[in-house]
Design an enzyme around this catalytic site. Structure first.
Site, PDB file in Angstrom:
ATOM      1  N   GLU A   1      -0.110  -1.220   5.853  1.00  0.00           N
ATOM      2  CA  GLU A   1       1.239  -0.681   6.528  1.00  0.00           C
ATOM      3  C   GLU A   1       0.972   0.930   6.726  1.00  0.00           C
ATOM      4  OE1 GLU A   1       4.885   1.103   7.709  1.00  0.00           O
ATOM      5  OE2 GLU A   1       3.831   1.740   6.062  1.00  0.00           O
TER       6      GLU A   1
ATOM      7  N   ASP B   1       0.940  -1.204  -0.115  1.00  0.00           N
ATOM      8  CA  ASP B   1      -0.178  -0.182  -0.096  1.00  0.00           C
ATOM      9  C   ASP B   1       0.810   1.330   0.035  1.00  0.00           C
ATOM     10  OD1 ASP B   1       0.923  -0.963   2.692  1.00  0.00           O
ATOM     11  OD2 ASP B   1      -0.589   0.653   3.493  1.00  0.00           O
TER      12      ASP B   1
END
Length: 453
Positions: free
Chosen positions: A156, A93
């Site tokens: 994350e 991400d």
């Protein structure tokens, strides 16, 4: 002009390493994470997993895959032995796009010898570096000496739970890694005043992350009749009090070692000070604080006001005002100590301090006379012979903090050369990676895997 296109005015340029086009493909998928799952573009993450399989077919065919979280991946590459498994980590991400970019953030443009785009450094570059290393070794028929696990999280950037799920899976399987390598440090240039030599900093710990909200309430009302010390004034005063009351500074062991290793490369006048930091820590600490925000953050817990809210209209006095404060807790400090400091600094019973999320600093992984850290140093020396390898305290947070539950050797290093401008582009605008630097990163991961015994 595309980097791979021939130059009509001269001989054809060599084709770029195939890792470049693979990273391009991943950058073009806007996998922006969000704390609210309803705001996540699930289709982009779905497409990324499809693209990963297309770009790295052998990895997907020959490694055992476990899905974790919504789009997290946990691969196992069976080695000749499983006594000392190793985990290589990265995340899929990225953060949202802000600011004015030289090239569109999700176009994956190649220009000036660099690949531009959100995620090139944080952290799809590491994803491609790891996967390309594995793909290349599989093509050669290589088998690692120990089991190798690849853990790729998908949330994350929003402190999500996918990494914790990966830890749970490994725990259930009885996997206790010899060491873990995640994103973090880099081969940094221009990181320390007066030091021109690149520094390959390997995070051996990371600061804890705690977010709090300052909140003040009042009656509100019409803006034509303001009263003294309303909610916004109290929050403004609280912010200024925090600004004037920094946390105490200190030098943890990894920072002392970092400065010792940099001493031979520093200006002559600074060498004795840096070389003997453990004996003159107070003097050195004050010097780092004075040198600027990047070096000052190496010495203390920091508190940054990141969000503000008040009245919804220009002509309405706020009935409630809020300020979000992001705290990065230095090794040696605690969440409880931080909250106590904030209350003393604000010194206003009408300003409430609400804890939104909290996290203690990570334990310090071994770095002196340790075989795992020595392996990382040797690999750095082979791929980046001009760089000084050193431990350091990482100031940001990574998924690897969760792996400290099952592993005492958790290291944070992205094997890419990064200028000061590139480091500043992370979570900002104009994020980009050098094409040659990406290739060196692939070589670093490949060499590391080959050297594991």
């Amino acid at each position: 002009m595309d980097h791979a296109a021939p130059d009509t005015a001269g001989p054809a340029r060599p084709a770029p390493h195939r890792a470049v086009s693979k990273l391009q493909a991943l950058v073009r998928l806007p996998t922006v994470s969000d704390r609210d799952p309803a705001l996540v573009d699930v289709a982009a993450f779905d497409a990324l997993l499809v693209e990963l399989e297309r770009q790295f077919p052998l990895l997907h065919q020959r490694l055992e895959l476990t899905r974790v979280g919504s789009h997290g991946l946990l691969f196992r590459w069976a080695g000749a032995d499983d006594a000392r498994p190793v985990v290589l980590m990265a995340h899929l991400d990225v953060v949202p796009v802000e600011g004015t970019w030289t090239h569109p953030a999700f176009d994956g443009v190649i220009a000036d010898g660099q690949l531009w785009g959100r995620g090139t450094l944080d952290d799809k570059g590491c994803v491609v570096g790891i996967c390309e290393a594995v793909e290349t070794l599989l093509e050669r028929g290589f088998t690692p000496a120990q089991d190798l696990w690849l853990s790729f999280g998908c949330d994350e950037e929003v402190m999500g739970a996918t990494a914790q799920e990966a830890v749970r899976v490994l725990t259930e399987r009885g996997v206790h890694p010899w060491f873990v390598v995640d994103e973090g440090g880099a081969v940094a240039s221009g990181a320390f005043p007066g030091v021109t030599t690149p520094v390959a900093v390997v995070g051996v710990t990371e600061k804890g992350v705690t977010s709090v909200e300052l909140r003040a309430e009042g009656r509100g009302g019409h803006a034509s009749t303001p009263a003294r010390m309303g909610p916004t004034a109290r929050i403004a005063r609280a912010i200024m009090r925090l600004e004037r009351t920094p946390f105490a500074a200190s030098l943890p062991a990894p920072t002392v070692e970092l400065l010792r290793r940099l001493a031979p490369h520093a200006p002559r006048a600074l060498r004795p000070v840096m070389a003997h930091g453990s004996r003159i820590a107070p003097v050195l600490t004050r010097a780092l604080v004075a040198a600027g925000p990047e070096s000052a953050a190496m010495t203390r817990t920091t508190a940054a006001v990141t969000t503000l809210s008040g009245s919804p209209a220009l002509n309405v006095i706020a009935a409630q005002a809020r300020a979000g404060v992001n705290v990065r807790i230095m090794v040696g400090d605690t969440v409880a100590g931080v909250l106590s400091h904030l209350r003393r600094a604000v010194d206003d019973e009408h300003v409430h301090i609400d804890v939104i999320e909290s996290g203690e600093p990570s334990p310090i992984s071994p770095f002196l006379d340790d075989p795992a850290f020595a392996l990382l140093e040797a690999t750095i020396a082979e791929v980046f012979p001009d760089a000084v390898a050193s431990p350091y305290v990482m100031m940001a947070a990574t998924d690897s903090r969760h792996f400290t539950e099952i592993c005492e050797r958790v290291y944070r290093f992205a094997p890419f050369r990064m200028s000061k401008a590139q480091r500043e582009s992370i979570h900002s605008f104009d994020e980009r990676i050098g094409l040659d630097d990406l290739v060196d990163g692939v070589r670093w991961y490949t060499t590391l895997i080959e050297r594991i015994r």
